[in-house]
Design a protein around this motif. Structure first.
Motif, PDB file in Angstrom:
ATOM      1  N   SER A 124       0.863  -1.179   0.000  1.00  0.00           N
ATOM      2  CA  SER A 124       0.000   0.000   0.000  1.00  0.00           C
ATOM      3  C   SER A 124       0.894   1.221   0.000  1.00  0.00           C
ATOM      4  O   SER A 124       1.669   1.428   0.935  1.00  0.00           O
ATOM      5  N   THR A 125       0.823   2.030  -1.033  1.00  0.00           N
ATOM      6  CA  THR A 125       1.704   3.182  -1.182  1.00  0.00           C
ATOM      7  C   THR A 125       0.871   4.443  -1.341  1.00  0.00           C
ATOM      8  O   THR A 125      -0.360   4.410  -1.336  1.00  0.00           O
ATOM      9  N   ARG A 126       1.574   5.565  -1.487  1.00  0.00           N
ATOM     10  CA  ARG A 126       0.879   6.821  -1.740  1.00  0.00           C
ATOM     11  C   ARG A 126       0.162   6.783  -3.081  1.00  0.00           C
ATOM     12  O   ARG A 126      -0.750   7.569  -3.326  1.00  0.00           O
ATOM     13  N   ALA A 127       0.611   5.875  -3.956  1.00  0.00           N
ATOM     14  CA  ALA A 127      -0.045   5.745  -5.269  1.00  0.00           C
ATOM     15  C   ALA A 127      -1.162   4.718  -5.238  1.00  0.00           C
ATOM     16  O   ALA A 127      -1.772   4.428  -6.264  1.00  0.00           O
ATOM     17  N   GLY A 128      -1.424   4.171  -4.042  1.00  0.00           N
ATOM     18  CA  GLY A 128      -2.453   3.152  -3.918  1.00  0.00           C
ATOM     19  C   GLY A 128      -1.846   1.774  -3.805  1.00  0.00           C
ATOM     20  O   GLY A 128      -0.642   1.606  -3.568  1.00  0.00           O
ATOM     21  N   ALA A 129      -2.658   0.751  -3.979  1.00  0.00           N
ATOM     22  CA  ALA A 129      -2.186  -0.626  -3.877  1.00  0.00           C
ATOM     23  C   ALA A 129      -1.425  -1.002  -5.134  1.00  0.00           C
ATOM     24  O   ALA A 129      -1.932  -0.860  -6.245  1.00  0.00           O
ATOM     25  N   VAL A 130      -0.232  -1.455  -4.978  1.00  0.00           N
ATOM     26  CA  VAL A 130       0.602  -1.860  -6.099  1.00  0.00           C
ATOM     27  C   VAL A 130       1.277  -3.190  -5.764  1.00  0.00           C
ATOM     28  O   VAL A 130       1.317  -3.623  -4.604  1.00  0.00           O
ATOM     29  N   ARG A 131       1.779  -3.830  -6.778  1.00  0.00           N
ATOM     30  CA  ARG A 131       2.567  -5.042  -6.594  1.00  0.00           C
ATOM     31  C   ARG A 131       3.995  -4.709  -7.004  1.00  0.00           C
ATOM     32  O   ARG A 131       4.235  -4.202  -8.106  1.00  0.00           O
ATOM     33  N   ILE A 132       4.946  -5.008  -6.090  1.00  0.00           N
ATOM     34  CA  ILE A 132       6.354  -4.682  -6.350  1.00  0.00           C
ATOM     35  C   ILE A 132       7.144  -5.983  -6.392  1.00  0.00           C
ATOM     36  O   ILE A 132       7.044  -6.823  -5.493  1.00  0.00           O
ATOM     37  N   ILE A 133       7.901  -6.127  -7.443  1.00  0.00           N
ATOM     38  CA  ILE A 133       8.853  -7.224  -7.547  1.00  0.00           C
ATOM     39  C   ILE A 133      10.238  -6.585  -7.627  1.00  0.00           C
ATOM     40  O   ILE A 133      10.487  -5.713  -8.454  1.00  0.00           O
ATOM     41  N   ALA A 134      11.150  -7.045  -6.731  1.00  0.00           N
ATOM     42  CA  ALA A 134      12.481  -6.426  -6.704  1.00  0.00           C
ATOM     43  C   ALA A 134      13.518  -7.466  -6.307  1.00  0.00           C
ATOM     44  O   ALA A 134      13.221  -8.473  -5.670  1.00  0.00           O
ATOM     45  N   ALA A 135      14.766  -7.201  -6.700  1.00  0.00           N
ATOM     46  CA  ALA A 135      15.903  -8.032  -6.321  1.00  0.00           C
ATOM     47  C   ALA A 135      17.160  -7.218  -6.473  1.00  0.00           C
ATOM     48  O   ALA A 135      17.171  -6.173  -7.134  1.00  0.00           O
ATOM     49  N   THR A 136      18.218  -7.663  -5.891  1.00  0.00           N
ATOM     50  CA  THR A 136      19.488  -6.926  -5.939  1.00  0.00           C
ATOM     51  C   THR A 136      20.421  -7.470  -7.003  1.00  0.00           C
ATOM     52  O   THR A 136      21.524  -6.952  -7.181  1.00  0.00           O
ATOM     53  N   GLN A 137      20.004  -8.544  -7.682  1.00  0.00           N
ATOM     54  CA  GLN A 137      20.847  -9.131  -8.722  1.00  0.00           C
ATOM     55  C   GLN A 137      19.993  -9.498  -9.927  1.00  0.00           C
ATOM     56  O   GLN A 137      18.830  -9.862  -9.790  1.00  0.00           O
ATOM     57  N   SER A 138      20.585  -9.426 -11.113  1.00  0.00           N
ATOM     58  CA  SER A 138      19.916  -9.877 -12.325  1.00  0.00           C
ATOM     59  C   SER A 138      20.306 -11.301 -12.684  1.00  0.00           C
ATOM     60  O   SER A 138      19.652 -11.943 -13.499  1.00  0.00           O
ATOM     61  N   SER A 139      21.400 -11.802 -12.076  1.00  0.00           N
ATOM     62  CA  SER A 139      21.869 -13.158 -12.321  1.00  0.00           C
ATOM     63  C   SER A 139      22.723 -13.597 -11.135  1.00  0.00           C
ATOM     64  O   SER A 139      23.332 -12.757 -10.448  1.00  0.00           O
ATOM     65  N   ARG A 140      22.771 -14.907 -10.902  1.00  0.00           N
ATOM     66  CA  ARG A 140      23.595 -15.410  -9.791  1.00  0.00           C
ATOM     67  C   ARG A 140      25.089 -15.222 -10.047  1.00  0.00           C
ATOM     68  O   ARG A 140      25.898 -15.356  -9.129  1.00  0.00           O
ATOM     69  N   GLN A 141      25.443 -14.919 -11.281  1.00  0.00           N
ATOM     70  CA  GLN A 141      26.844 -14.657 -11.586  1.00  0.00           C
ATOM     71  C   GLN A 141      27.318 -13.333 -11.000  1.00  0.00           C
ATOM     72  O   GLN A 141      28.514 -13.064 -10.976  1.00  0.00           O
ATOM     73  N   GLU A 142      26.386 -12.501 -10.558  1.00  0.00           N
ATOM     74  CA  GLU A 142      26.765 -11.187 -10.025  1.00  0.00           C
ATOM     75  C   GLU A 142      27.111 -11.229  -8.540  1.00  0.00           C
ATOM     76  O   GLU A 142      27.384 -10.197  -7.938  1.00  0.00           O
ATOM     77  N   THR A 143      27.132 -12.404  -7.906  1.00  0.00           N
ATOM     78  CA  THR A 143      27.481 -12.488  -6.484  1.00  0.00           C
ATOM     79  C   THR A 143      28.966 -12.210  -6.303  1.00  0.00           C
ATOM     80  O   THR A 143      29.753 -12.275  -7.241  1.00  0.00           O
ATOM     81  N   ASP A 144      29.360 -11.929  -5.055  1.00  0.00           N
ATOM     82  CA  ASP A 144      30.765 -11.662  -4.715  1.00  0.00           C
ATOM     83  C   ASP A 144      31.550 -12.943  -4.453  1.00  0.00           C
ATOM     84  O   ASP A 144      32.690 -12.893  -3.999  1.00  0.00           O
ATOM     85  N   GLY A 145      30.949 -14.084  -4.710  1.00  0.00           N
ATOM     86  CA  GLY A 145      31.638 -15.350  -4.519  1.00  0.00           C
ATOM     87  C   GLY A 145      30.940 -16.246  -3.517  1.00  0.00           C
ATOM     88  O   GLY A 145      30.922 -17.461  -3.655  1.00  0.00           O
ATOM     89  N   LEU A 146      30.345 -15.658  -2.492  1.00  0.00           N
ATOM     90  CA  LEU A 146      29.668 -16.454  -1.462  1.00  0.00           C
ATOM     91  C   LEU A 146      28.577 -15.614  -0.837  1.00  0.00           C
ATOM     92  O   LEU A 146      28.807 -14.460  -0.467  1.00  0.00           O
ATOM     93  N   GLU A 147      27.399 -16.198  -0.765  1.00  0.00           N
ATOM     94  CA  GLU A 147      26.290 -15.537  -0.092  1.00  0.00           C
ATOM     95  C   GLU A 147      25.659 -16.522   0.884  1.00  0.00           C
ATOM     96  O   GLU A 147      25.501 -17.710   0.576  1.00  0.00           O
ATOM     97  N   ILE A 148      25.352 -16.038   2.058  1.00  0.00           N
ATOM     98  CA  ILE A 148      24.706 -16.864   3.081  1.00  0.00           C
ATOM     99  C   ILE A 148      23.372 -16.220   3.416  1.00  0.00           C
ATOM    100  O   ILE A 148      23.320 -15.061   3.847  1.00  0.00           O
ATOM    101  N   ASN A 149      22.305 -16.953   3.195  1.00  0.00           N
ATOM    102  CA  ASN A 149      20.970 -16.473   3.525  1.00  0.00           C
ATOM    103  C   ASN A 149      20.405 -17.312   4.661  1.00  0.00           C
ATOM    104  O   ASN A 149      20.344 -18.531   4.581  1.00  0.00           O
ATOM    105  N   ILE A 150      20.050 -16.654   5.751  1.00  0.00           N
ATOM    106  CA  ILE A 150      19.450 -17.316   6.914  1.00  0.00           C
ATOM    107  C   ILE A 150      18.066 -16.720   7.123  1.00  0.00           C
ATOM    108  O   ILE A 150      17.919 -15.493   7.251  1.00  0.00           O
ATOM    109  N   SER A 151      17.085 -17.570   7.127  1.00  0.00           N
ATOM    110  CA  SER A 151      15.720 -17.076   7.340  1.00  0.00           C
ATOM    111  C   SER A 151      15.017 -17.976   8.336  1.00  0.00           C
ATOM    112  O   SER A 151      15.272 -19.176   8.413  1.00  0.00           O
ATOM    113  N   ALA A 152      14.183 -17.383   9.139  1.00  0.00           N
ATOM    114  CA  ALA A 152      13.394 -18.129  10.126  1.00  0.00           C
ATOM    115  C   ALA A 152      12.026 -17.486  10.224  1.00  0.00           C
ATOM    116  O   ALA A 152      11.909 -16.253  10.287  1.00  0.00           O
TER     117      ALA A 152
END
Length: 476
Positions: free
Chosen positions: A138-166
């Motif tokens: 819910s934004t100032r422009a109303g209800a929207v759907r946002i899709i976002a990421a910080t990479q366009s491909s897994r080749q753009e990583t710095d060599g190692l990424e650790i994701n921990i989620s709970a």
């Protein structure tokens, strides 16, 4: 009365350390849970943070079109993640795109994602397409759907990424509030399951390491204990070492050393007093003996001479106690036969005058001992004098030696009653109150034997008379 058994410091430390570790771990978890409860934080991973940054920048232009303004937060996020991309769509089909968007995210995901509030989209490990985060916001422009990421491909990583989620989902009431009455038992079970392995591992490590730590920490104290076990009357001036003693134990060792010093000083003062008193008594006793011998021969004169002789003997035995303070470095290795033979020769005239025969039985083999000669001679002299005094005035007094370093003084008198055989070694104890002795001879002999790591005892058997045996360590 049941003897109290001392508790092991090692096991006390193990039990208390395990309990302390478990309590500390539990307290840490409780504090963390309380902090999370109070703060109610929102933990975001990078993709979620990207959506949050874009969401605050979504607006409408003056014509009602959907736009994303370059806010300070969004600009800062771009600097941190140069490869960030996003798609913003509203319910009317308008969209805003930025960055290099993978083809898979440009398609329509159907009604399933349309029903979801937020989701993370991912692919198999071998797929090079990156994960993205989608959220209906819910934004100032109303209800929207946002899709976002910080990479366009897994080749753009710095060599190692650790994701921990709970994800912790707590039971809720119909109004959306948390139902802790239902959640707490399950939460307690989860905490117990998480804690139990940690407590077991920590307890096992404590069980294994604590004994070694205790032994290492108290290694210096063990040597101090050995030194303390060697303290006796001849080494009363010894001080226990504190160099390797733990700091917490050092005050106890210092206090013990101070007590030893005070006891040694008191013992020395006591000995000096007895020695000085005995020396002072010898002169008036000698004068009394001389004057008594000049008296007419009457029954009272003989009794007076007997009492004077008893006083003289007491003064001599008090002086003999000085021998106990002779240092151990005055010892020498001697032939035991020669030593005992000299004592027998010295006492032969006195024994014959008292009505005894004096016999000497040497050892079958040559027996050598490491002794203070003067002390052993004095101890044997007291044993022989005791035999002359209590041997009944007749028979044979025998000094016998065996190859084990034992010296026996035997008489053929009435012997020593069984119930008195320990008492006669006590100072000033006499079987016959009217005897000439002062009750110090056997006590002095026992102390001299102990100084030489030897023993002295009264033998029991069917023979006539008393047999006192003194054993000395044989030097090979």
């Amino acid at each position: 009365m049941k003897k109290v058994r001392p508790r092991s410091l090692q096991w006390i430390l193990i039990r208390r350390l395990i309990l302390l570790q478990a309590a500390t771990l539990l307290l840490f978890i409780v504090l963390c849970a309380a902090a999370l409860w109070i703060a109610n934080p929102s933990l975001l991973i990078d993709n979620e943070a990207a959506v949050a940054a874009v969401k605050d920048a979504v607006e409408r232009d003056k014509d009602g079109g959907l736009i994303v303004r370059e806010t300070e937060d969004l600009a800062a996020f771009r600097r941190s993640f140069p490869n960030v991309w996003y798609i913003v769509r509203d319910g009317h089909g308008q969209s805003v795109r930025s960055g290099t968007i993978p083809d898979v995210y440009t398609k329509d995901f159907g009604g399933l994602l349309g029903e979801a509030d937020h989701a993370t989209i991912g692919f198999s490990d071998k797929d090079m397409r990156p994960e993205a985060y989608i959220e209906n916001a819910s934004t100032r422009a109303g209800a929207v759907r946002i899709i976002a990421a910080t990479q366009s491909s897994r080749q753009e990583t710095d060599g190692l990424e650790i994701n921990i989620s709970a994800t912790v989902e707590v039971a809720r009431y119909p109004d959306g509030s948390r139902n802790w009455e239902r959640a707490l038992p399950a939460l307690a079970l989860v905490v117990a399951i998480l804690l139990l392995p940690i407590v077991l591992v920590m307890g096992a490590i404590t069980l294994v390491t604590t004994p070694a730590v205790v032994r290492r920490s108290f290694a210096g104290l063990v040597e101090t204990v050995r030194q303390a076990a060697r303290i006796d009357i001849g080494t009363r001036a010894m001080q226990l070492p504190v160099k390797h003693v733990p700091q917490e134990i050092a005050p106890l060792v210092h206090a013990f050393n101070d007590a030893l010093a005070r006891l040694a000083q008191g013992y020395d003062r006591h000995n000096r007093f007895l020695t000085d008193a005995a020396h002072e008594l010898r002169t008036p006793i000698a004068i009394l003996r001389t004057r008594a011998e000049l008296l007419r021969q009457e029954p009272q004169s003989a009794r007076l001479l007997h009492d004077i002789e008893r006083l003289s003997h007491l003064a001599q035995q008090l002086l003999d106690h000085q021998l106990l303070d002779r240092p151990s470095d005055q010892r020498e290795i001697v032939d035991l036969d020669d030593l005992v033979r000299r004592v027998a020769a010295d006492f032969a005239p006195l024994a014959i005058e008292a009505g005894y025969d004096l016999a000497f039985e040497p050892s079958p083999d040559k027996t050598r001992v490491d002794v203070n000669v003067l002390q052993i001679e004095r101890a044997l002299a007291n044993l022989v004098r005791n035999a002359i005094e209590h041997g009944g005035g007749a028979g044979t007094i025998t000094l016998a030696i065996d190859r084990t370093g034992g010296i026996e003084v035997r008489d053929e008198g009435p012997g020593i009653p069984v119930d008195e055989r320990e008492n006669v070694f006590e100072p000033f104890y006499r079987l016959q109150p009217q005897s000439r002795g002062a009750g110090l001879g056997l006590d002095l002999a026992r102390q001299i034997a102990l100084l030489h790591e030897g023993t002295i005892r009264i033998l029991a058997g069917s023979w006539r008379g008393a047999r006192i045996r003194m054993e000395l360590p044989v030097r090979s």
